[in-house]
Scaffold this motif. Structure first.
Motif, PDB file in Angstrom:
ATOM      1  N   LEU A   2      54.096 -28.366  26.871  1.00  0.00           N
ATOM      2  CA  LEU A   2      52.809 -29.052  26.889  1.00  0.00           C
ATOM      3  C   LEU A   2      51.993 -28.585  28.091  1.00  0.00           C
ATOM      4  N   CYS A   3      50.681 -28.479  27.902  1.00  0.00           N
ATOM      5  CA  CYS A   3      49.811 -28.076  29.009  1.00  0.00           C
ATOM      6  C   CYS A   3      49.970 -29.050  30.177  1.00  0.00           C
ATOM      7  N   TYR A   4      50.128 -28.496  31.372  1.00  0.00           N
ATOM      8  CA  TYR A   4      50.329 -29.333  32.556  1.00  0.00           C
ATOM      9  C   TYR A   4      49.187 -30.337  32.731  1.00  0.00           C
ATOM     10  N   PHE A   5      47.984 -29.906  32.399  1.00  0.00           N
ATOM     11  CA  PHE A   5      46.818 -30.750  32.685  1.00  0.00           C
ATOM     12  C   PHE A   5      46.471 -31.717  31.551  1.00  0.00           C
ATOM     13  N   CYS A   6      46.436 -31.202  30.304  1.00  0.00           N
ATOM     14  CA  CYS A   6      45.936 -32.065  29.227  1.00  0.00           C
ATOM     15  C   CYS A   6      47.025 -32.475  28.239  1.00  0.00           C
ATOM     16  N   ALA A   7      48.230 -31.960  28.420  1.00  0.00           N
ATOM     17  CA  ALA A   7      49.379 -32.345  27.595  1.00  0.00           C
ATOM     18  C   ALA A   7      49.273 -31.907  26.129  1.00  0.00           C
ATOM     19  N   ILE A  14      49.782 -23.760  30.818  1.00  0.00           N
ATOM     20  CA  ILE A  14      48.415 -24.285  30.867  1.00  0.00           C
ATOM     21  C   ILE A  14      47.658 -23.778  29.636  1.00  0.00           C
ATOM     22  N   CYS A  15      46.923 -24.656  28.975  1.00  0.00           N
ATOM     23  CA  CYS A  15      46.174 -24.233  27.788  1.00  0.00           C
ATOM     24  C   CYS A  15      44.946 -23.413  28.199  1.00  0.00           C
ATOM     25  N   GLN A  16      44.355 -22.719  27.248  1.00  0.00           N
ATOM     26  CA  GLN A  16      43.223 -21.840  27.572  1.00  0.00           C
ATOM     27  C   GLN A  16      42.026 -22.609  28.090  1.00  0.00           C
ATOM     28  N   SER A  17      41.816 -23.793  27.530  1.00  0.00           N
ATOM     29  CA  SER A  17      40.637 -24.530  27.938  1.00  0.00           C
ATOM     30  C   SER A  17      40.782 -25.041  29.385  1.00  0.00           C
ATOM     31  N   CYS A  18      41.971 -25.481  29.774  1.00  0.00           N
ATOM     32  CA  CYS A  18      42.197 -25.893  31.172  1.00  0.00           C
ATOM     33  C   CYS A  18      42.184 -24.667  32.092  1.00  0.00           C
ATOM     34  N   GLU A  19      42.731 -23.572  31.603  1.00  0.00           N
ATOM     35  CA  GLU A  19      42.731 -22.319  32.351  1.00  0.00           C
ATOM     36  C   GLU A  19      41.294 -21.903  32.709  1.00  0.00           C
TER      37      GLU A  19
HETATM   38 ZN   LIG Z   1      45.139 -28.084  28.885  1.00  0.00          ZN
END
Ligand SMILES: [Zn+2]
Length: 205
Positions: A2-7, A14-19
């Motif tokens: 899961l993405c560290y920031f948005c899960a 980390i997902c692309q959008s958080c990246e």
């Molecule tokens: Zn994310």
């Protein structure tokens, strides 16, 4: 994983959008008293907030690496590299309120190798009294009484580096202190700008 920031589910960590939110995008700050030019490298998105909070309150410098590595020379207007001195908001500046601010020189690592000495230009005087119970205005006054500029007299321009700017009160107070010590031009560069309407009243810096 899961993405560290948005899960959200993601291949890496980390997902692309958080990246994308970790990539700096410089913007000028609204005008602030005593400061010629103020700028911020990020908007205060949940991703940036979680990196700064992780460093500030949990000492998570691995998280800080994400920002530190993302910031490149080309992201920062040249004028910030051209001032005579660079000062991080001193680690004791808000001693009663935060646990220490070593994260600021860490995040602005890009300025190292520029022959800069972040730590030695402001020097803390002994506390005269506790800041507890003071209004914000009194607190800022008492802060400026406690710090003394000890930079070389050839330093005519200084860039103040800080993490988050909300009202700009901290930056302005520090700029005032520098100006009262003969610095002609004070600039400010912060990691993130959090416009006042989104901020909590008692935490505004
Ligand atoms: Zn994310």
């Amino acid at each position: 994983m899961l993405c560290y920031f948005c899960a959200l589910p993601v291949d890496g960590s980390i997902c692309q959008s958080c990246e994308r939110m970790l990539r700096p995008k410089f913007n000028w700050l609204p005008a602030l008293p005593n400061i010629c030019m103020g700028g911020a490298l990020y908007a205060y998105t949940p991703v940036i907030q979680s990196v700064i909070h992780g460093m500030k309150y949990d000492g998570n410098f691995k998280l800080g690496n994400l920002i530190q590595r993302a910031i490149q020379f080309s992201d920062i207007p040249h004028l910030y590299f051209e001032t005579d001195g660079h000062v991080c908001v001193p680690s004791h500046w808000f001693r009663q309120f935060f646990r220490g601010r070593q994260h600021i020189p860490f995040l602005f690592d890009i300025f190292k190798g520029q022959n800069l000495d972040f730590s030695s230009l402001c020097h803390r005087r002994r506390y005269s009294r506790a800041s507890v119970g003071l209004t914000r205005k009194e607190r800022l006054q008492s802060i400026s009484q406690r710090f003394k500029w000890r930079g070389n007299s050839s330093i005519q321009s200084v860039t103040i580096l800080d993490d988050v700017c909300t009202t700009g009160a901290t930056l302005s107070a520090m700029a005032k202190l520098l100006k009262s010590n003969g610095i002609e031009n004070v600039y400010a560069l912060v990691i993130a700008h959090q416009p006042l309407d989104k901020s909590c009243k008692n935490r505004s810096t």
